[in-house]
Structure formats: C-alpha cells, structure tokens
Write an enzyme that holds these catalytic residues in place. Structure first.
Site, PDB file in Angstrom:
ATOM      1  N   ASP A   1      24.779  16.632  -6.706  1.00 32.79           N
ATOM      2  CA  ASP A   1      24.607  18.071  -6.499  1.00 32.79           C
ATOM      3  C   ASP A   1      23.621  18.347  -5.367  1.00 32.79           C
ATOM      4  OD1 ASP A   1      26.357  18.504  -8.543  1.00 32.79           O
ATOM      5  OD2 ASP A   1      24.838  19.082 -10.020  1.00 32.79           O
TER       6      ASP A   1
ATOM      7  N   LYS B   1      47.274  27.041 -24.028  1.00 29.54           N
ATOM      8  CA  LYS B   1      46.859  28.441 -23.933  1.00 29.54           C
ATOM      9  C   LYS B   1      45.340  28.468 -23.779  1.00 29.54           C
ATOM     10  CE  LYS B   1      47.675  32.949 -26.041  1.00 29.54           C
ATOM     11  NZ  LYS B   1      46.302  33.447 -25.889  1.00 29.54           N
TER      12      LYS B   1
END
Length: 696
Positions: free
Chosen positions: A36, A123
């Site tokens: 990062d 879903k």
C-alpha cells in the site's frame, strides 16, 4: 551515455499505466504486486506532477479517483431502460415451480430442438447501480431509485477503483449501461471501523448499510476513502454492441476491464440448477463479500424478449434468497481438522451464541488464506453469520474492539493426527496431509464411503465408523465387506445412560443393528464402478466425472490400462482430473485398494456400452451439428429435422461455435445473425439439397 530523464508527459503516462495495472491486480485479481505504501507513493508523485503541469492532466487520470468537488445535492435522472427488481423465492420447491413456469411460457415459441439455458449468479448484498458509458467514457451513474428514476451518484462512482473511467477496447459501443451491485468487502469494513472508532465515531454495523450511506454522500473524497467496489451482472440500454446472450455479454464486460459477479455458471436444466442450490447450501464457498441468495436468469436475449416484463420485475429471472442471521461473539480457539482427502481445515471455536434459534459454538474458517484475510486471532470479537439457517461462518473480525496485542495464529506445519509434514497445493489455497495411512483421513473416507452421496450404506454413520476403528475391525474399504453379523452383534459401545446426566455405560451393538448394517453393506456391492470411484475420495472425481470416465473405461482392467492422455480426451475431463484418476489407479496405494475391493466381490464394472452402427459413420452428416432456420420451401420443420438425422447429423435448436453449418430459409432471423457473427458456414436450402440430396 546516461539516458535522458523522462519528460513530465512521459512520466505522467508511465505512472498512469502503472497505477491502472496495480488497481486491476488489487481490486479484480486479488493479487497485488506492491505494498500500500508503494502504491501511495506512485499516486502522490502523479498528483504532484499534475499540479505542476495542469495542462497534462486528463479526465481519465487515476487521480480522479480520490474525489472531486462536493456536490450540492443529488439530482434525480430518468433511467433510459427501467431498472426493475427481481422476484424472490425462499425454498427449492418455490424455485423449481418458478423456473418451470418460465420455461412453460416459452413452450410455444421454442423452435424444434431448442432448449432453455440458465445462468446462475450470486446475489450480492449491496446497492444496485447503473453505470452508463458513452463512446467508452464513464458518463453517468444512477441508483435504482424507484426503477424509473434514480439518484445521480456519478461523483462517487468515479472513485470506485475497479471501474475503468474509459472502457479498455478499441471500438466501444455508442452506449452501454452496466447494471450491477456496488458493495464493500468485509475486510475493508473491518479496516474502516478501526479508522472510524479512532476518530471517535461509531462503527458501522454491516457492509450493506455503509455502502448505501456512502454512495449517496455529497463529498466524493469520503467515498474514495471507503474503497467501494462494483460487480456487473446485467445491462440496461445498449447501442452498438452485438451480443445475443447473457454469458456472451459478461465475457465482453470482463474483456473491457469491468469485473462481473464471480463464478457465473451456465446451467443446462432446472434439475442442474436445483443440484447447484443444494450443494451451495451445504458448501457455501469462501467469499469476501456478503451474499444473500442466488439468481437464475434465462441466458438467451431473444428468449428474454419473448418472456417480457411485469410492472416491477422481468419474467426471465428469479432469485432464491436465504435469510441471513448474524451475531457477535468471541473467538476462543482455532483448531484444525483433517478431511478425507487430507485437507487441513481450520475451525473456529466460539463462545456459544444463539443464531436463528440454534446455539452456535463452532464455525469453519475454510483455509489459511481466509484466516490471514480476516486477520483472525484467538481472543478477537468476531461476527458470525448463518445463511439460510444452515451455514455458520465467521464473516468479519471486529478489529476496532481488539483491546490488546493478540498474537497472530500460526498454522501447523505437521499433521495433528499422524505427525507427518503438511504440504500446500501447488498454486492453490489448501494445505494437506499427504500420508495415505493417516488415521484421521481413513475415518473421514469411511464416513463418506457409507454416506448417501457415497455407496449409500444404511447404518454406517460416524458413530459406527468410530466403533469399527476403535475395535480394529476395519482398516480399509474392503474390510467393511469382511464383517459378519456375529462379530458386530457382540461389540459394545459407550452410550449415555438414560436419566443419569452425563454417565456413560457400555451397551451391546446387538444382533438387529448388526443384521441391518450387513444388509446395507451387501446391497452396496453392486453399485458399480462409477459409484465406487466417486466414493473412495479420489481428488477431483465426483459422481459426474466418474460416469463420464466409466462410459469409456467400463471395467477395472480397461481403467488400469488407460493413459492420462486418453482420459483427458474425454469431453469435460481435461488434464487435471485425468492426472488425478490415472495417478490413483496406477499408484501402489490406489491399485491395492481396488484389487482389495475386487477380492471381496465388489462389482468394479459398468454395462459395456453398445457399439455404434458402423453404417452411420459413413453417412455424409455423421458427427455434424446442423441448425435450420427460417421458412423452407421443400421441408416442414419436422421434415428437415428428420432428414438431417437420416443423413447422420444432429438437428440442433440453437447456433453455437459447435454448429457445423446453418440452413437458412426465407425470413431467417437472429440465428442467421449469430451464425454470421461466429463465422459458422451458412447454406441456402438449394445449396443444402445440391450438396447432400444427391437423389433429388
């Protein structure tokens, strides 16, 4: 001679490409190459260069992801194509009935041989969004709203790093609206809650709530900090893109750099869909985001058009929802279990907590990568979820509640049962014990062998397997067939004494139990080679794979002589499965296992397949797939189908890459268009008759 330093424009271009590359690795492939800090350094350098040279800044620059100006309020914008909801079912019976109704509605419009193909997708429990690209540029993003009008959230959607600001293709469509789900991962929520509590705020309860709130913020800089993500699972308006089915659309979406809902699966029938549901209910995969159901869609766009829509939902899609129940508790311990294939599975032992009316004290942690992703440590407060009241799962560690420096969990390097060194699958996530004599593996293999999914031996459950192992009566599958009623009847096993609390006493197994077990074992002798191969825990070999293999190698002698190349050549098998089955059969352990089963008269064969009629191999259309469409002059639909089959061919109902040629009559429609797009040969009726009807 030293190389000249890059110009600002060259460096900006270089940084832009690097950041886009790392965004894709991090957000879509989950395989980052840099830390990062290194990523932030690249971004900081790009921001600095663009400030110094604003004339070189571009609307598509990665710096636009950090958030622009605050908007005054959300503007409502009409959807060009209504953004409808989905009808839900809550049981497999309801799902089957709904899918059958959908297929029945198409009965009158299907051409001969044409079937209904389905697509399954998870879903995702997030916020529905519609992302509009015009000439490849991200132009507008809307919430669903009331389905007709949605809120303009473009300023926040532009901060979503896995959505390209420009589609990665040379000839983008004029317009394409990507419908999908905006969501947040559980690990990103855990990190956000740490920042939230450190700043004196209240932690967010779940990913859906924080996503719904974030996407409607007026300040995009806050949205940028929260790392929202997007999965495409459908489309709105399309202009200038030639696709004919959902799977083809998803393939195109991925090719232009937009992530789709993972593991979208084509299904050939309702039965296959129901089998998938049953499997997922028991073995819900390790997913880093919230899922609250499974969606089933008709694949063909033309069939969807035929079905149409209701006032609030399309007629071609149905969702199978399972309720999610969750609770917070403490992680007391992490222990590992050894599976039938040697897989080492970590299990979370929890302070007992009530979820959906049952007490949960254990939950699977799946694998070592899941522990690392969660950063789960003994003593942590964790969120446990049961999906459909069935599957306990640790979904998140409440890192903001970690009040002390807890040590990271160290995964064992040796098998906890046999002490042999563990090894990790090459390129995989699972760690295994590779000792074939490991007692824990033997127990799990015997339990599965006797299960309904295995050889279906009535009476051979976990307790009985433990008893047989404890008495040293069984050391292999074949030993089960050497058992007799008298030996079993005299066994004693520990049972809890009625009315005496936890007091245990030895109880005789008994003759009736023994007779029932032996009867179940005897009945299983004749299950056949395919059933046996899928029951003895060969990696990658389940019921369907076993049937495909034994259709060609129908007895043990043929199977032992088969090469990896011969097995891999079977349709749907491939190299990995072939290497597994052939490696087992030809190994010392595998060969001894099968020979031992043969010695106790277990049937290791299937009915020999009938030889094809040699005359059909000489027919002109032998082995060919042919589709007929449009109005034909000399044939009715039934007649052309019969004629194709009489010539040795297969009369198919839909065009695919496997179609050998299309016979096109008058008013040929979408099938002709698809054939031309796939490069399938097209014959007129006259050309077909001239080539194949030599006596006409």
């Amino acid at each position: 001679m030293a190389m000249a330093a890059p110009t600002p424009q060259e460096r900006i271009s270089e940084l832009t490409q690097q950041i886009r590359h790392h965004d894709r690795l991090y957000y879509q492939d989950a395989a980052p190459e840099i830390t990062d800090l290194q990523y932030d350094q690249l971004m900081a350098e790009l921001i600095d260069l663009e400030k110094k040279h604003p004339e070189l800044a571009d609307d598509d620059s990665p710096t636009q992801r950090v958030g622009g100006d605050v908007v005054e309020h959300l503007v409502q914008v009409p959807h060009q194509v209504p953004m409808l909801s989905i009808d839900n079912t809550y049981s497999r019976e309801e799902l089957k009935a709904a899918m059958q109704r959908i297929e029945k509605s198409l009965d009158g419009s299907l051409q001969d041989g044409e079937t209904v193909a389905w697509v399954m997708e998870y879903k995702i429990d997030g916020v529905a969004g519609s992302i509009r690209y015009e000439n490849g540029k991200l132009a507008l993003a809307l919430t669903r709203g009331n389905g007709v009008v949605g809120d303009d959230i473009t300023h926040n959607v532009r901060t979503i790093r896995d959505l390209p600001l420009t589609l990665q293709c040379d000839n983008p469509p004029n317009v394409v609206e990507l419908r999908g789900e905006i969501y947040m991962t559980e690990s990103d929520l855990a990190d956000l809650n740490v920042r939230q509590t450190e700043a004196g705020g209240e932690p967010f309860k779940n990913t859906r709530n924080v996503t719904a709130g974030t996407i409607r913020l007026l300040d995009p800089k806050i949205a940028a900090e929260r790392k929202l993500r997007f999965f495409c699972h459908g489309n709105g308006q399309i202009d200038g893109l030639d696709v004919h089915d959902h799977m083809g659309f998803l393939k195109w979406v991925q090719s232009v750099g937009v992530p789709c809902t993972p593991n979208a699966t084509p299904l050939r029938s309702i039965d296959e869909a129901l089998d998938t549901v049953a499997k997922l209910e028991v073995e819900m995969p390790d997913l880093p985001f919230e899922v609250d159901g499974i969606v089933f869609k008709v694949d063909s766009f033309s069939q969807r058009d035929e079905l149409g829509i209701r006032s609030k939902s399309p007629r071609w899609v149905i969702a199978y929802k399972f309720e999610r129940y969750e609770a917070t508790t403490r992680l007391e311990a992490i222990e590992v279990q050894v599976g039938k294939a040697g897989t080492i599975t970590p299990v979370a032992y929890l302070t007992p907590v009530d979820i959906a009316g049952t007490t949960v004290s254990r939950a699977s942690l799946h694998n070592v990568d899941e522990i690392e992703r969660l950063d789960a440590r003994v003593g942590d407060i964790v969120v446990v979820e049961k999906a459909g009241k069935i599957i306990p799962k640790v979904v998140r560690v409440e890192k903001h509640a970690r009040t002390e420096d807890l040590p990271q969990y160290e995964f064992p390097t040796d098998c906890p049962e046999c002490g042999e060194p563990l090894s990790r699958d090459e390129g995989g996530v699972y760690i295994r014990c590779t000792n074939p004599q490991c007692p824990a593996q033997l127990r799990q293999r015997l339990v599965y062998f006797g299960s309904r999914a295995g050889m279906d031996i009535d009476g051979l459950g976990e307790e009985v397997v433990d008893l047989l192992l404890q008495k040293n009566l069984v050391r292999s599958f074949a030993d089960l067939y050497r058992l007799d009623v008298d030996t079993l009847a005299d066994l004693t096993w520990p049972r809890q004494r009625k009315g005496k609390g936890d007091e245990m006493i030895d109880v005789q197994f008994g003759r009736k139990n023994a007779e029932n077990l032996i009867a179940g074992i005897e009945e299983s002798r004749t299950r056949g080679l395919a059933r046996l191969l899928s029951s003895i825990s060969i990696r990658h070999v389940g019921p369907r794979v076993a049937k495909l293999i034994t259709a060609k190698f129908w007895n043990l002698d043929l199977l032992k002589k088969a090469t990896t190349e011969e097995v891999a050549a079977i349709h749907e098998i491939g190299d990995r499965i072939a290497e597994s089955i052939v490696g087992f059969v030809q190994s010392e352990t595998g060969s001894a296992t099968l020979d031992d089963l043969a010695s106790v008269n277990v049937v290791l064969s299937e009915p020999e397949p009938q030889e094809p009629d040699p005359d059909t191999e000489e027919l002109p259309l032998a082995g060919k797939n042919i589709v007929a469409t449009g109005t034909l002059e000399h044939y009715t639909r039934d007649e052309i189908k019969a004629r194709i089959e009489a010539l040795g061919g297969r009369a198919a109902g839909s065009v695919s890459k496997k179609t050998d040629f299309l016979i096109a009559g008058a008013k040929a429609g979408s099938k002709l268009t698809k054939a031309e797009s796939l490069g399938v040969e097209v014959l007129t009726e006259a050309e077909f008759r001239e080539r194949y009807e030599t006596d006409s």
